[in-house]
Design an enzyme around this catalytic site. Structure first.
Site, PDB file in Angstrom:
ATOM      1  N   LYS A  97     -46.602   4.274 -27.215  1.00 34.57           N
ATOM      2  CA  LYS A  97     -47.538   3.292 -27.766  1.00 34.57           C
ATOM      3  C   LYS A  97     -48.689   4.027 -28.444  1.00 34.57           C
ATOM      4  CE  LYS A  97     -50.035  -0.824 -26.036  1.00 34.57           C
ATOM      5  NZ  LYS A  97     -50.234  -1.637 -24.800  1.00 34.57           N
ATOM      6  N   SER A 154     -49.397  -6.328 -25.435  1.00 31.41           N
ATOM      7  CA  SER A 154     -49.714  -5.525 -26.610  1.00 31.41           C
ATOM      8  C   SER A 154     -48.762  -4.340 -26.824  1.00 31.41           C
ATOM      9  CB  SER A 154     -51.152  -4.991 -26.505  1.00 31.41           C
ATOM     10  OG  SER A 154     -51.270  -4.061 -25.437  1.00 31.41           O
ATOM     11  N   SER A 175     -49.447  -6.663 -20.751  1.00 30.35           N
ATOM     12  CA  SER A 175     -48.989  -6.011 -21.973  1.00 30.35           C
ATOM     13  C   SER A 175     -47.696  -5.227 -21.848  1.00 30.35           C
ATOM     14  CB  SER A 175     -50.087  -5.090 -22.515  1.00 30.35           C
ATOM     15  OG  SER A 175     -51.147  -5.854 -23.034  1.00 30.35           O
TER      16      SER A 175
END
Length: 557
Positions: free
Chosen positions: A192, A264, A288
């Site tokens: 990420k 996310s 997330s």
């Protein structure tokens, strides 16, 4: 009235607007009418005499704000306060046992190379170990898939192709020389894009930082590379770790690219689900990992708070941020987690607790609970969750109902708003928050501005209630090792992110519209070994994690 003055001084931050308004108001004199208006925001009512006594002190406090603001505070500077998830009377295991994952038998290179995209980590590892495929060949394979599909899914910010090929060739040399490091050696992965990486941008998914380079490897990145991993991509995240909208677009679920992948950890889940990566690293503060895993049909592990170093990771909430893998299966998550957990001497929130995952864990001997009231509700994919419970019962698992503590947990989410506002204080005060793509009422710019009106007293009171929550959660779970929750159960998501409990979210079917569904298995603090073993037990009963999208993309205009 010393006590009242002290209280007033602590609520001073609530008197001032953020951004451009702060400097303007700082030139104005603090008067009784100013404090009268301020206390309306907080729900208190001091007399005019008490407020008058506080005005000069508040002038001093405000001047102090300005001096503090002149001290450089980059995002990686954490507060002196560290959240402790461990309840009174709790202790974790001390004995350490070897990590064990069985090698799959008779793994062969498929005639159709595209099938490699959905092989598990052990399968890919066995192909590399037995030299049926080289790391360079496997890395090239995944890079080609990323180039072909990632633009449509909008799931990658940066391909790290040059680095990946260097690392793959190095892995092949090491393996050829008999220096095989284990199942992650030579296996491509993504992270990420809030984890720093040398020489490559770390954009945090946000326009103000889209060209940012933090020239160091985050601890998680370094540990995966030390295990022989090959970094091939930085994956998208919703700007500053919210949602699936980033500066370059909206990350999509490969099951239906007309739908977002949620967030996310949007890109990590989307890329893994589409077979563009064997696994990727995500983070969770309040859903997330769970949410994008649900939207994309992946398996995600959210570890206990204090398990995985956040050094080199963007901070949103120092007391709630957690890092974990998103992969094809629970056991894949175990392999990755085994490489990244544990103290690093840099993140002060970490605990030196063992991870004793091995084949000796008998899931049938675990004490299992379930959130009876949540499963009793009517919701669109209830039949999938019921089928999961039925499959476990049929396999000999007895479940007992459990309940969560009765506290105002949703109100405690001001923790994220306040800590996030502090983490991005400069962004707000500079006015650069207007560069973020999302500017609606619930987006970060407004959340961060509103958080400036939360008094320090109320934030600390919320943390005291959080301490009660930690203790009460320990009492609620004293008779179970694992419990099961619908993934939609927002109270469970809020509670366990606040207390720091681990979870594994696994696919368990599809909705009528073809989108995947998941169910959540919760564990005890630092109980990832038992939790993952139980999730693997369920996945061995079913084949949901083996389903994958066709990648026959079409976008509705």
């Amino acid at each position: 009235m010393k006590k009242s003055k002290a209280y007033i001084s602590l609520i001073g931050a609530a008197c001032f607007l953020s951004g451009a308004f702060i400097s303007k108001i700082a030139d104005n004199k603090i008067t009784v009418p100013v404090l009268q208006e301020a206390q309306k925001l907080i729900g208190i009512n001091f007399t005019n005499a008490q407020l008058d006594s506080a005005t000069s002190e508040m002038e001093d406090v405000r001047e102090g704000y300005e001096r503090i603001r002149k001290v450089p505070l980059p995002n990686n500077v954490a507060p002196a306060l560290v959240f402790n998830p461990i309840p009174v009377g709790y202790s974790f295991e001390q004995e350490r046992t070897p990590f064990e994952v069985a090698r799959p038998a008779k793994v062969k290179l498929p005639k159709n190379r595209d099938e490699l995209a959905f092989y598990s980590i052990p399968q890919l590892a066995e192909l590399i170990r037995t030299k049926q495929i080289s790391s360079e060949e496997l890395t090239t394979f995944y890079l080609n898939r990323l180039k072909e599909y990632a633009p449509t899914l909008e799931c990658v910010t940066t391909l790290t192709e040059e680095l990946a090929m260097q690392q793959a060739r190095q892995a092949d040399k090491e393996i050829k020389a008999g220096k095989y490091k284990g199942m992650l050696h030579g296996i491509p992965f993504g992270v990420k894009d809030l984890l720093s990486t040398r020489k490559y941008k770390t954009t945090w998914g946000a326009m103000p930082y889209k060209d940012q380079v933090i020239d160091e490897d985050a601890t998680v990145v370094q540990r995966l590379q030390d295990a022989g991993g090959v970094l091939v991509a930085k994956t998208t995240l919703g700007a500053l770790a919210m949602g699936d909208v980033w500066y370059g677009g909206k990350t999509r679920s490969p099951w239906d690219i007309n739908k977002g992948s949620s967030g996310s950890s949007a890109g990590s889940a989307s890329a893994v689900a589409a077979g563009l990566l064997p696994y990727a690293i995500g983070t969770e503060t309040l859903g997330s990992i769970v949410s994008p895993s649900t939207a994309c049909g992946t398996t995600g592990l959210r570890p206990t708070f204090g398990r995985v170093s956040r050094y080199g990771a963007m901070a949103l909430s120092w007391s709630m941020d957690k890092i974990g893998p998103i992969a094809r299966s629970a056991e894949d998550c175990a392999i990755v987690f085994n490489a990244i957990y544990g103290p690093d001497g840099k993140d002060l929130s970490l605990y030196d607790a063992p991870f004793n995952y091995n084949q000796n864990i008998n899931p049938k001997k675990l004490r299992v609970g379930y959130l009876k009231n949540d499963f009793a509700r009517d919701y669109g994919f209830k039949e999938n969750d019921q089928a999961t419970l039925d499959a476990l019962q049929k396999a000999g698992i007895e479940m007992v109902p459990v309940e969560l503590p009765d506290l105002p947990v949703r109100d405690l989410t001001l923790t994220i708003s306040v800590e996030g506002a502090a983490a991005f204080d400069e962004l707000t005060r500079s006015g650069r928050d207007t560069l973020l793509v999302q500017q609606h009422k619930n987006a970060w710019p407004n959340t961060f501005r509103a958080a400036r009106f939360v008094p320090a007293v109320e934030y600390l009171q919320a943390q005291r209630v959080r301490s009660l929550l930690v203790q009460q959660m320990q009492e609620k779970l004293k008779d179970v090792d694992v419990y099961i929750s619908p993934s939609f159960a927002s109270d469970n998501l809020v509670v366990t992110n606040l207390t720091g409990h681990p979870c594994v979210v696994v696919p368990n079917g599809f909705q009528k519209n073809g989108m995947p569904t998941t169910i959540t298995f919760m564990g005890k603090l630092f109980g990832e070994a038992q939790l993952i073993a139980f999730a693997k037990f369920y996945q061995d009963l079913t084949n949901h994690e083996e389903q994958h999208p066709s990648l026959d993309f079409s976008v509705k205009k």
